[in-house]
Design an enzyme around this catalytic site. Structure first.
Site, PDB file in Angstrom:
ATOM      1  N   ASN A   8       0.866  -1.181   0.000  1.00  0.00           N
ATOM      2  CA  ASN A   8       0.000   0.000   0.000  1.00  0.00           C
ATOM      3  C   ASN A   8       0.906   1.235   0.000  1.00  0.00           C
ATOM      4  O   ASN A   8       1.528   1.544   1.010  1.00  0.00           O
ATOM      5  CB  ASN A   8      -0.883  -0.054   1.261  1.00  0.00           C
ATOM      6  CG  ASN A   8      -1.724   1.193   1.443  1.00  0.00           C
ATOM      7  OD1 ASN A   8      -1.809   2.034   0.541  1.00  0.00           O
ATOM      8  ND2 ASN A   8      -2.350   1.323   2.600  1.00  0.00           N
ATOM      9  N   LYS A  10       0.000   4.259  -0.270  1.00  0.00           N
ATOM     10  CA  LYS A  10      -0.680   5.413   0.344  1.00  0.00           C
ATOM     11  C   LYS A  10      -0.498   6.672  -0.515  1.00  0.00           C
ATOM     12  O   LYS A  10      -0.508   6.581  -1.740  1.00  0.00           O
ATOM     13  CB  LYS A  10      -0.166   5.615   1.782  1.00  0.00           C
ATOM     14  CG  LYS A  10      -0.275   4.318   2.593  1.00  0.00           C
ATOM     15  CD  LYS A  10      -0.089   4.502   4.073  1.00  0.00           C
ATOM     16  CE  LYS A  10      -0.230   3.142   4.754  1.00  0.00           C
ATOM     17  NZ  LYS A  10      -0.248   3.214   6.201  1.00  0.00           N
ATOM     18  N   HIS A  96      -9.633   0.747   4.521  1.00  0.00           N
ATOM     19  CA  HIS A  96      -8.357   0.937   5.219  1.00  0.00           C
ATOM     20  C   HIS A  96      -8.604   1.795   6.462  1.00  0.00           C
ATOM     21  O   HIS A  96      -9.425   2.718   6.437  1.00  0.00           O
ATOM     22  CB  HIS A  96      -7.323   1.593   4.303  1.00  0.00           C
ATOM     23  CG  HIS A  96      -5.956   1.576   4.924  1.00  0.00           C
ATOM     24  ND1 HIS A  96      -5.572   2.535   5.837  1.00  0.00           N
ATOM     25  CD2 HIS A  96      -4.930   0.700   4.828  1.00  0.00           C
ATOM     26  CE1 HIS A  96      -4.341   2.238   6.259  1.00  0.00           C
ATOM     27  NE2 HIS A  96      -3.929   1.136   5.657  1.00  0.00           N
ATOM     28  N   GLU A  98      -7.092   4.155   7.709  1.00  0.00           N
ATOM     29  CA  GLU A  98      -6.946   5.609   7.512  1.00  0.00           C
ATOM     30  C   GLU A  98      -8.200   6.195   6.869  1.00  0.00           C
ATOM     31  O   GLU A  98      -8.584   7.331   7.154  1.00  0.00           O
ATOM     32  CB  GLU A  98      -5.682   5.890   6.676  1.00  0.00           C
ATOM     33  CG  GLU A  98      -4.432   5.700   7.527  1.00  0.00           C
ATOM     34  CD  GLU A  98      -3.193   5.221   6.780  1.00  0.00           C
ATOM     35  OE1 GLU A  98      -3.141   5.338   5.547  1.00  0.00           O
ATOM     36  OE2 GLU A  98      -2.276   4.708   7.458  1.00  0.00           O
ATOM     37  N   GLU A 168      -5.546  -5.605  10.111  1.00  0.00           N
ATOM     38  CA  GLU A 168      -4.505  -4.633  10.447  1.00  0.00           C
ATOM     39  C   GLU A 168      -4.862  -3.933  11.756  1.00  0.00           C
ATOM     40  O   GLU A 168      -5.684  -3.005  11.762  1.00  0.00           O
ATOM     41  CB  GLU A 168      -4.402  -3.570   9.344  1.00  0.00           C
ATOM     42  CG  GLU A 168      -4.090  -4.124   7.976  1.00  0.00           C
ATOM     43  CD  GLU A 168      -3.549  -3.028   7.062  1.00  0.00           C
ATOM     44  OE1 GLU A 168      -2.373  -3.098   6.711  1.00  0.00           O
ATOM     45  OE2 GLU A 168      -4.297  -2.097   6.725  1.00  0.00           O
ATOM     46  N   GLY A 174       2.063   1.775  10.884  1.00  0.00           N
ATOM     47  CA  GLY A 174       2.977   2.908  10.805  1.00  0.00           C
ATOM     48  C   GLY A 174       3.630   3.273  12.131  1.00  0.00           C
ATOM     49  O   GLY A 174       4.218   4.336  12.260  1.00  0.00           O
ATOM     50  N   SER A 213       3.188  -2.653  10.328  1.00  0.00           N
ATOM     51  CA  SER A 213       4.635  -2.691  10.607  1.00  0.00           C
ATOM     52  C   SER A 213       5.321  -3.986  10.170  1.00  0.00           C
ATOM     53  O   SER A 213       6.235  -4.465  10.840  1.00  0.00           O
ATOM     54  CB  SER A 213       4.905  -2.383  12.084  1.00  0.00           C
ATOM     55  OG  SER A 213       4.489  -1.050  12.370  1.00  0.00           O
TER      56      SER A 213
HETATM   57  P1  PGA Z   1       2.605  -0.030   7.731  1.00  0.00           P
HETATM   58  O1  PGA Z   1       1.185   0.211   7.043  1.00  0.00           O
HETATM   59  O2  PGA Z   1       3.206  -1.270   7.081  1.00  0.00           O
HETATM   60  O3  PGA Z   1       3.391   1.202   7.416  1.00  0.00           O
HETATM   61  O4  PGA Z   1       2.378  -0.239   9.179  1.00  0.00           O
HETATM   62  C1  PGA Z   1       0.310  -0.864   6.772  1.00  0.00           C
HETATM   63  C2  PGA Z   1      -0.952  -0.340   6.132  1.00  0.00           C
HETATM   64  O5  PGA Z   1      -1.372   0.787   6.435  1.00  0.00           O
HETATM   65  O6  PGA Z   1      -1.567  -1.016   5.299  1.00  0.00           O
END
Ligand code: PGA
Length: 249
Positions: A8, A10, A96, A98, A168, A174, A213
């Site tokens: 992803n 983003k 997601h 976010e 997730e 993140g 992560s």
């Molecule tokens: P990350 O993000 O690997 O940076 O933790 C995962 C995601 O948001 O899908």
């Protein structure tokens, strides 16, 4: 069942950056192993550029990070499944964290998008996961169940490979705080059980990904866990060097 290794990107990368990263990734991975499949979610403006690379390589596909539950219309700022397919996408992400946390998407809306995208021929990776507060309040199972029940409430009868679920935990996205093996196994067992309720027999071959992560140094351990059929990677997917190590982990 092939492991689905998803990236992803983003809101990162211009078209040129995306093309370069895509080219470097396929080069570094070399021949993709039989049991792996890669899907990359670039930002909309980089779909064509990244797609030029991925469409030339077996086992790679790409998709949008969001989709509107309408084919066209007065929906400023939205993107239709037809437009994603027109750009070469075969996949889309829905729900997601976010999108849920920063843009107020509800589980019902995630369900509408998921159904609409599947009905319009896109494969969907639906994202679910609890916040730290919810986990600490003992609500892990309730939160995941609600997100799956509403997210998959009206989905059409599609082949299991057209749908993936990314678990997730929001507190691991993140943050560098990866969920431990026991936490991942526990959550994935809950997801699988819930999927069995909703999808019946198809649930056994619906891929459940872990995200939050994931890095080159923990990917091997994570993808070997029970009920983990792949990973969804944010930060560590932005550099071809680190994502290639995850793809081949
Ligand atoms: P990350 O993000 O690997 O940076 O933790 C995962 C995601 O948001 O899908």
């Amino acid at each position: 069942m092939k492991k689905l290794m998803a990236a992803n990107w983003k809101m990162f990368k211009t078209a040129q950056d995306a093309k370069e990263t895509a080219a470097e990734l396929v080069e570094l991975v070399g021949e993709l192993s039989e049991d792996r499949e890669v899907v990359v979610f670039p930002p909309f403006t980089a779909l064509h550029a990244a797609g030029e690379v991925f469409s030339q390589h077996e086992g790679y596909s790409f998709g949008g990070q969001n989709v509107c539950a309408a084919l066209e219309g007065a929906f400023t700022g939205e993107i239709s499944p037809l437009m994603l397919k027109d750009a070469g996408c075969t996949w889309v992400l829905t729900g997601h964290s976010e999108r849920r946390a920063l843009f107020g998407e509800t589980s019902e809306q995630v369900g509408e998008k998921t159904t609409f995208a599947l009905n319009n021929g896109l494969n969907v990776c639906i994202c679910i996961g609890e916040t730290l507060e919810e986990r600490e309040a003992g609500k892990l199972e309730a939160v995941i169940s609600e997100q799956l029940e509403k997210g998959l409430a009206t989905i059409p009868d599609v082949a299991p490979e057209c749908l993936a679920v990314a678990y997730e935990p929001v507190w691991a996205i993140g943050t560098g705080k990866v969920a431990g093996p026991e936490e991942i196994v526990e959550a994935h067992a809950i997801v699988r059980a819930k999927l069995l309720d909703i999808l019946k027999g198809k649930a056994n071959t619906t891929r459940v990904l872990y995200g939050g992560s994931v890095k080159p140094d923990n990917a091997t351990q994570i993808i070997a866990l029970d009920n983990v059929d792949g990973v969804l990677v944010g930060g560590a997917s932005l550099k071809a060097e680190s994502f290639s190590k995850i793809v081949t982990a």
